[in-house]
Design an enzyme around this catalytic site. Structure first.
Site, short mmCIF file in Angstrom:
data_model
loop_
_atom_site.label_atom_id
_atom_site.label_comp_id
_atom_site.label_asym_id
_atom_site.label_seq_id
_atom_site.Cartn_x
_atom_site.Cartn_y
_atom_site.Cartn_z
N CYS A 184 -4.73 7.59 9.65
CA CYS A 184 -5.27 7.01 11.11
C CYS A 184 -4.58 7.95 12.01
CB CYS A 184 -4.38 5.72 11.31
SG CYS A 184 -5.06 4.28 10.09
N ASP A 238 4.24 0.11 12.37
CA ASP A 238 3.29 -0.64 11.91
C ASP A 238 3.20 -2.06 12.29
OD1 ASP A 238 1.86 1.76 11.03
OD2 ASP A 238 2.89 1.44 8.59
N VAL A 244 8.14 6.30 17.28
CA VAL A 244 7.72 7.10 15.85
C VAL A 244 6.52 8.13 15.88
CG1 VAL A 244 7.15 6.82 13.68
CG2 VAL A 244 8.93 5.18 14.63
N ARG A 280 -8.74 -0.31 3.81
CA ARG A 280 -7.77 0.65 3.39
C ARG A 280 -6.53 -0.15 2.93
NH1 ARG A 280 -5.86 5.10 7.23
NH2 ARG A 280 -4.42 5.33 5.33
N ARG A 322 1.19 14.41 12.82
CA ARG A 322 2.00 13.98 11.60
C ARG A 322 2.08 15.27 10.79
NH1 ARG A 322 0.28 8.01 9.04
NH2 ARG A 322 -1.90 8.62 9.66
N LYS A 380 0.82 -1.17 0.05
CA LYS A 380 -0.02 -0.17 -0.25
C LYS A 380 0.93 1.32 -0.08
CE LYS A 380 -1.53 1.73 3.93
NZ LYS A 380 -1.21 2.96 4.01
N ASN A 381 1.84 1.18 0.84
CA ASN A 381 2.68 2.64 0.98
C ASN A 381 3.66 2.80 -0.10
OD1 ASN A 381 1.57 3.21 3.34
ND2 ASN A 381 2.93 2.05 4.59
#
Length: 470
Positions: free
Chosen positions: A119, A313, A335, A421, A124, A22-23
């Site tokens: 999310c 993650d 993070v 997602r 961020r 996805k990223n």
């Protein structure tokens, strides 16, 4: 509204294929906007974030052909029909802000993008993005609009390469700066850049596209500006987050899962922790097999970090895994400052988890001496019990699925658009591994769901756009 009912207690056994990352694919689609050439992508996952990114690109003029079953997508943006991303995309994901870097070299008009989303796991900020783009010559201004704010950007005098040192190796800021640097005049040097596999994937794609770009071992990226581009074919790397998720599901449920496409190189730190807790894995030529290898032993110390550290993650499902390991373990999140909200639900299910504001680790942490609960102690092993659960974010969602799969009875999970997602064909994959579950539509929300209260879900609001793009 749909819910997922999972009857736990059975080990997960079988084989699944890790989908495209996805990223990676979402950023590659944005990068395709740099040129008017055709780009063909393979191993494209059919997930919500790709849907929204595709809708964003189509909004400004991208032509898209997507064979979902084959996982093949072909895109071309011959001309920009607009440089305005509508407000309805506000909060959808982190992609709109990257449109600025990609479009600055293609238009003299104002680029207008809505506020970022994704999310709710902590602050961020886009300050790193804006500072870097402004050093390249962009003019960026935040303005309040009717409902929510938007960023207005332009580079009427063009972009000019320069030296940029990021205060933190932010993935998004690195990607945005790379995209802008491709069409800037001269040389752009990015120091303290992120070097995640997905960033390397973007660099490889851009080199195919026509960029002269390199990544040094000291987190330095060098880009020589260009305006000459080529057609590209590119296969998206497998999703290391999904691959690890299945690995943790196998070990925590006392099962065995072969994850086709899992790549050893991108999971070294994760595999070390699996072995440290007593889990088993076997590296194959086409994937990794994960398995329960006897009683799990806690007593480990885990700190999240940027690559090549332990991914933030991976942290949520790993905490679920630690609830099944005997002994006391420590997790330090460095993070994001607000990533432990999901633990309240795990505690309701029977986990023994205590949160701390102090840094319980040796890594230098941005959240030291601040009032964020960013460390925890988990004691195992615990018997988990099924509950009604509301998903607060994507990765917490899979952690809840894992917890439900190893619980003693039935759990009902709502907030499924978060899972959609990032996890392709999740229900069929779970069913193939022996999980007793069903996804059903209901008229009303479950009564008194445990967990975080449900927030605005842009993916549900964008359903008409996503359906219309099929």
């Amino acid at each position: 509204m749909e819910i997922l009912k999972i009857k736990g207690g059975s080990p997960l056994k079988g084989q699944v294929k890790a989908s495209g990352a996805k990223n990676a694919i979402t950023k590659l689609l944005v990068a395709s906007l740099l040129s008017d050439k055709r780009c063909r992508f393979y191993n494209v996952p059919d997930i919500g974030d790709v849907e929204v990114t595709m809708a964003l690109c189509k909004e400004i003029g991208t032509e898209v052909q997507w064979d979902r079953e084959a996982g093949v997508m072909e895109v071309i943006t011959r001309d920009l029909k607009t440089s305005y991303i509508p407000q309805r995309f506000s909060g959808a994901n982190r992609i709109p802000i990257l449109m600025i870097g990609a479009l600055l070299g293609r238009t003299d008009e104002d680029i207008i993008v809505p506020t970022v989303g994704g999310c709710d796991i902590g602050r961020r900020s886009v300050d790193f993005h804006i500072d870097a783009l402004e050093k390249l010559g962009a003019v960026i201004e935040y303005r309040e609009m009717k409902k929510e704010g938007a960023y207005f950007a332009h580079a009427h005098n063009g972009l000019k390469g320069t030296l940029i040192t990021l205060p933190y190796p932010s993935v998004g800021a690195t990607e945005n700066t790379i995209l802008a640097g491709i069409t800037a005049r001269g040389i752009t040097v990015i120091k303290n850049a992120a070097n995640e596999p997905e960033v390397v994937e973007l660099i490889l794609f851009l080199q195919k596209l026509g960029a002269i770009i390199s990544l040094d071992v000291d987190r330095t990226i060098r880009i020589q500006g260009t305006r000459r581009f080529y057609e590209v074919e590119h296969t998206v790397i497998s999703d290391r987050i999904e691959a690890a998720s299945w690995g943790m599901a196998a070990v925590s449920s006392k099962g065995r899962i072969f994850v086709e496409g899992a790549q050893h190189l991108n999971m070294v730190t994760f595999l070390n922790k699996i072995r440290e807790v007593g889990g088993g894995f076997d590296i194959k030529s086409n994937g990794i097999e994960f398995f329960y290898d006897g009683p799990l032993q806690g007593g480990i110390h885990l700190e999240t970090d940027v690559h090549p550290g332990f991914m933030t993650d991976w942290q949520q499902p790993f905490v679920v895994l630690l609830t099944q390991a005997s002994g006391t373990s420590v997790v330090h999140e460095t993070v994001y400052e607000n990533r432990f909200g999901y633990t309240e639900t795990l505690s309701e299910m029977g986990a023994d988890i205590t949160l701390f504001r102090q840094c319980l680790g040796g890594k230098q942490c941005r959240f030291a001496s601040q009032s964020f609960s960013h460390s925890l102690i988990v004691k195992g092993s615990s018997v988990l019990h099924g509950r009604d659960i509301s998903i607060p974010d994507l990765r917490a969602g899979f952690a809840y699925v894992m917890a439900a799969a190893i619980a003693t009875d039935t759990s009902t999970i709502s907030g499924l658009p978060f899972l959609d997602r990032g996890y392709e064909k999740l229900v069929p994959k779970l069913a193939s591994l022996g999980v007793d579950l069903e996804r059903v539509k209901i008229d009303d929300k479950p009564e008194k769901p445990i967990g975080q209260p449900r927030k605005r879900n842009v993916f549900e609001e964008l359903q008409p756009i996503m359906v219309g793009s099929r």
